[in-house]
Design a protein around this motif. Structure first.
Motif, PDB file in Angstrom:
ATOM      1  N   VAL A  48       0.699  -1.156  -0.013  1.00  0.00           N
ATOM      2  CA  VAL A  48       0.076  -0.023   0.112  1.00  0.00           C
ATOM      3  C   VAL A  48       0.858   1.306  -0.186  1.00  0.00           C
ATOM      4  N   VAL A  49       2.003   1.152   0.889  1.00  0.00           N
ATOM      5  CA  VAL A  49       2.834   2.502   0.798  1.00  0.00           C
ATOM      6  C   VAL A  49       3.634   2.569  -0.457  1.00  0.00           C
ATOM      7  N   LEU A  50       3.865   1.425  -1.166  1.00  0.00           N
ATOM      8  CA  LEU A  50       4.636   1.363  -2.338  1.00  0.00           C
ATOM      9  C   LEU A  50       3.882   2.180  -3.489  1.00  0.00           C
ATOM     10  N   ALA A  51       2.551   1.524  -3.433  1.00  0.00           N
ATOM     11  CA  ALA A  51       1.513   2.207  -4.466  1.00  0.00           C
ATOM     12  C   ALA A  51       1.430   3.629  -4.350  1.00  0.00           C
ATOM     13  N   MET A  52       1.236   4.132  -2.777  1.00  0.00           N
ATOM     14  CA  MET A  52       1.370   5.686  -2.609  1.00  0.00           C
ATOM     15  C   MET A  52       2.389   6.460  -3.274  1.00  0.00           C
ATOM     16  N   ILE A  53       3.722   5.719  -3.043  1.00  0.00           N
ATOM     17  CA  ILE A  53       4.750   6.316  -3.624  1.00  0.00           C
ATOM     18  C   ILE A  53       4.772   6.334  -5.244  1.00  0.00           C
ATOM     19  N   PHE A  54       4.360   5.467  -5.784  1.00  0.00           N
ATOM     20  CA  PHE A  54       4.249   5.155  -7.217  1.00  0.00           C
ATOM     21  C   PHE A  54       3.302   6.247  -7.680  1.00  0.00           C
ATOM     22  N   ILE A  55       2.089   6.455  -7.032  1.00  0.00           N
ATOM     23  CA  ILE A  55       0.935   7.270  -7.545  1.00  0.00           C
ATOM     24  C   ILE A  55       1.524   8.574  -7.271  1.00  0.00           C
ATOM     25  N   PHE A  56       2.238   8.886  -6.148  1.00  0.00           N
ATOM     26  CA  PHE A  56       2.894  10.382  -5.679  1.00  0.00           C
ATOM     27  C   PHE A  56       3.802  10.704  -6.912  1.00  0.00           C
ATOM     28  N   LEU A  57       4.671   9.768  -7.491  1.00  0.00           N
ATOM     29  CA  LEU A  57       5.482   9.843  -8.530  1.00  0.00           C
ATOM     30  C   LEU A  57       4.655  10.329  -9.660  1.00  0.00           C
ATOM     31  N   ALA A  58       3.787   9.467 -10.241  1.00  0.00           N
ATOM     32  CA  ALA A  58       2.881   9.557 -11.047  1.00  0.00           C
ATOM     33  C   ALA A  58       2.292  11.035 -11.253  1.00  0.00           C
ATOM     34  N   PHE A  59       1.942  11.589 -10.300  1.00  0.00           N
ATOM     35  CA  PHE A  59       1.131  12.806 -10.092  1.00  0.00           C
ATOM     36  C   PHE A  59       2.094  13.946 -10.130  1.00  0.00           C
ATOM     37  N   TYR A  60       3.075  13.858  -9.515  1.00  0.00           N
ATOM     38  CA  TYR A  60       4.283  15.106  -9.681  1.00  0.00           C
ATOM     39  C   TYR A  60       4.716  14.985 -11.320  1.00  0.00           C
ATOM     40  N   SER A  61       4.997  13.874 -11.727  1.00  0.00           N
ATOM     41  CA  SER A  61       5.579  13.749 -13.117  1.00  0.00           C
ATOM     42  C   SER A  61       4.437  14.402 -14.286  1.00  0.00           C
ATOM     43  N   LEU A  62       3.209  14.271 -13.914  1.00  0.00           N
ATOM     44  CA  LEU A  62       2.156  14.867 -14.725  1.00  0.00           C
ATOM     45  C   LEU A  62       2.212  16.182 -14.513  1.00  0.00           C
ATOM     46  N   ILE A  63       2.223  16.887 -13.418  1.00  0.00           N
ATOM     47  CA  ILE A  63       2.585  18.218 -13.151  1.00  0.00           C
ATOM     48  C   ILE A  63       3.763  18.851 -13.694  1.00  0.00           C
ATOM     49  N   CYS A  64       4.723  18.143 -13.579  1.00  0.00           N
ATOM     50  CA  CYS A  64       5.985  18.649 -14.058  1.00  0.00           C
ATOM     51  C   CYS A  64       6.024  18.651 -15.638  1.00  0.00           C
ATOM     52  N   PHE A  65       5.400  17.609 -16.183  1.00  0.00           N
ATOM     53  CA  PHE A  65       5.311  17.498 -17.676  1.00  0.00           C
ATOM     54  C   PHE A  65       4.331  18.495 -18.138  1.00  0.00           C
ATOM     55  N   PHE A  66       3.406  18.794 -17.838  1.00  0.00           N
ATOM     56  CA  PHE A  66       2.514  19.915 -18.255  1.00  0.00           C
ATOM     57  C   PHE A  66       3.045  21.352 -17.975  1.00  0.00           C
ATOM     58  N   PHE A  67       3.656  21.391 -16.549  1.00  0.00           N
ATOM     59  CA  PHE A  67       3.844  22.801 -16.316  1.00  0.00           C
ATOM     60  C   PHE A  67       5.199  23.322 -16.903  1.00  0.00           C
ATOM     61  N   TYR A  68       6.141  22.554 -17.283  1.00  0.00           N
ATOM     62  CA  TYR A  68       7.406  22.792 -17.803  1.00  0.00           C
ATOM     63  C   TYR A  68       7.285  22.506 -19.222  1.00  0.00           C
ATOM     64  N   GLN A  69       6.160  22.113 -20.007  1.00  0.00           N
ATOM     65  CA  GLN A  69       6.444  21.861 -21.141  1.00  0.00           C
ATOM     66  C   GLN A  69       6.892  23.058 -22.291  1.00  0.00           C
ATOM     67  N   GLY A  70       7.665  23.081 -23.228  1.00  0.00           N
ATOM     68  CA  GLY A  70       8.013  24.188 -23.823  1.00  0.00           C
ATOM     69  C   GLY A  70       9.161  25.094 -23.428  1.00  0.00           C
ATOM     70  N   SER A  71       9.521  24.736 -22.192  1.00  0.00           N
ATOM     71  CA  SER A  71      10.661  25.127 -21.465  1.00  0.00           C
ATOM     72  C   SER A  71      12.075  24.453 -21.756  1.00  0.00           C
ATOM     73  N   TYR A  72      13.130  25.206 -21.318  1.00  0.00           N
ATOM     74  CA  TYR A  72      14.524  24.433 -21.533  1.00  0.00           C
ATOM     75  C   TYR A  72      14.542  23.343 -20.650  1.00  0.00           C
ATOM     76  N   GLY A  73      14.002  23.421 -19.230  1.00  0.00           N
ATOM     77  CA  GLY A  73      14.145  22.375 -18.316  1.00  0.00           C
ATOM     78  C   GLY A  73      13.148  21.314 -18.794  1.00  0.00           C
ATOM     79  N   GLY A  74      11.978  21.601 -19.265  1.00  0.00           N
ATOM     80  CA  GLY A  74      10.931  20.511 -19.743  1.00  0.00           C
ATOM     81  C   GLY A  74      11.394  19.965 -20.944  1.00  0.00           C
ATOM     82  N   PHE A  75      11.962  20.547 -21.609  1.00  0.00           N
ATOM     83  CA  PHE A  75      12.838  19.969 -22.857  1.00  0.00           C
ATOM     84  C   PHE A  75      14.004  18.885 -22.375  1.00  0.00           C
ATOM     85  N   ILE A  76      14.757  19.245 -21.395  1.00  0.00           N
ATOM     86  CA  ILE A  76      15.952  18.219 -21.081  1.00  0.00           C
ATOM     87  C   ILE A  76      15.373  17.417 -20.035  1.00  0.00           C
ATOM     88  N   TYR A  77      14.255  17.625 -19.018  1.00  0.00           N
ATOM     89  CA  TYR A  77      14.194  16.773 -18.290  1.00  0.00           C
ATOM     90  C   TYR A  77      12.710  16.131 -18.079  1.00  0.00           C
TER      91      TYR A  77
END
Length: 199
Positions: A48-77
């Motif tokens: 359950v804790v592992l699933a929470m960590i993976f969901i947490f990672l997916a949530f933040y990766s979704l935020i970072c992907f859309f938030f930094y799309q079109g920027s240099y950091g978004g292009f690199i990372y």
């Protein structure tokens, strides 16, 4: 021998031994196999804790992907969702911490709050919850194994002492005590457990 033959056959990649070492050690050491099996059971209990960590990672990766799309950091990372997930998984170990944040930090100072919140929640909360869960389960299993070992030792000792209590009154008379000590002093420490169980 197999590793040497494989290394000579594939001279460019003689790295099979690095992957075979844990298997070889686990094959010859029973305690490592038992501890690995116990750790797998503990990780299953912490799913359950592992699933929470993976969901947490997916949530933040979704935020970072859309938030930094079109920027240099978004292009690199954060060029794609799997790449963003992978980079944030590395960030959870703090291996790429300043590097992944610096392009966003150069755009705006407040961008660092996203990465700091990620580290605070992921590294300092969720990873500690996972560690506490695994440690607690492992400790409970070790304690139950220790109690079972004490029960087995007491049973073996009672069975061994009952051999000398001929009249079954719960105590050993002087003659019974004498035969008990004679047997103890003749006892060979090097004999196998099977022989000990048949005494």
């Amino acid at each position: 021998m197999i590793d040497l033959g494989f290394a000579l056959w594939m001279i460019k990649r003689p790295m099979v031994s690095a992957y075979m070492r844990p298997l070889v050690v686990g094959t010859f050491m029973k305690s490592i196999r038992e501890n690995a099996y116990t750790l797998c059971k503990d990780l299953r209990d912490a799913s359950v804790v592992l699933a929470m960590i993976f969901i947490f990672l997916a949530f933040y990766s979704l935020i970072c992907f859309f938030f930094y799309q079109g920027s240099y950091g978004g292009f690199i990372y954060f060029s794609s969702m799997p790449e963003a997930y992978y980079q944030l998984l590395i960030l959870l170990t703090t291996a790429n911490f300043p590097d992944i944040m610096l392009p966003a930090y150069q755009q705006n100072f407040w961008n660092c709050l996203l990465f700091v919140s990620f580290l605070l929640v992921g590294l300092y909360f969720l990873m500690n919850v996972l560690l506490a869960n695994v440690y607690f389960k492992f400790k409970v299993r070790l304690q139950s194994d220790g109690v079972q070992n004490m029960i087995d030792q007491e049973r073996y000792l009672n069975e061994y002492l009952d051999r000398f209590d001929i009249d079954n009154n719960g105590i050993m008379e002087p003659g019974e005590t004498k035969s008990f000590y004679e047997e103890i002093f003749k006892f060979d420490v090097r004999q196998s457990r099977v022989d000990y169980d048949t005494l």
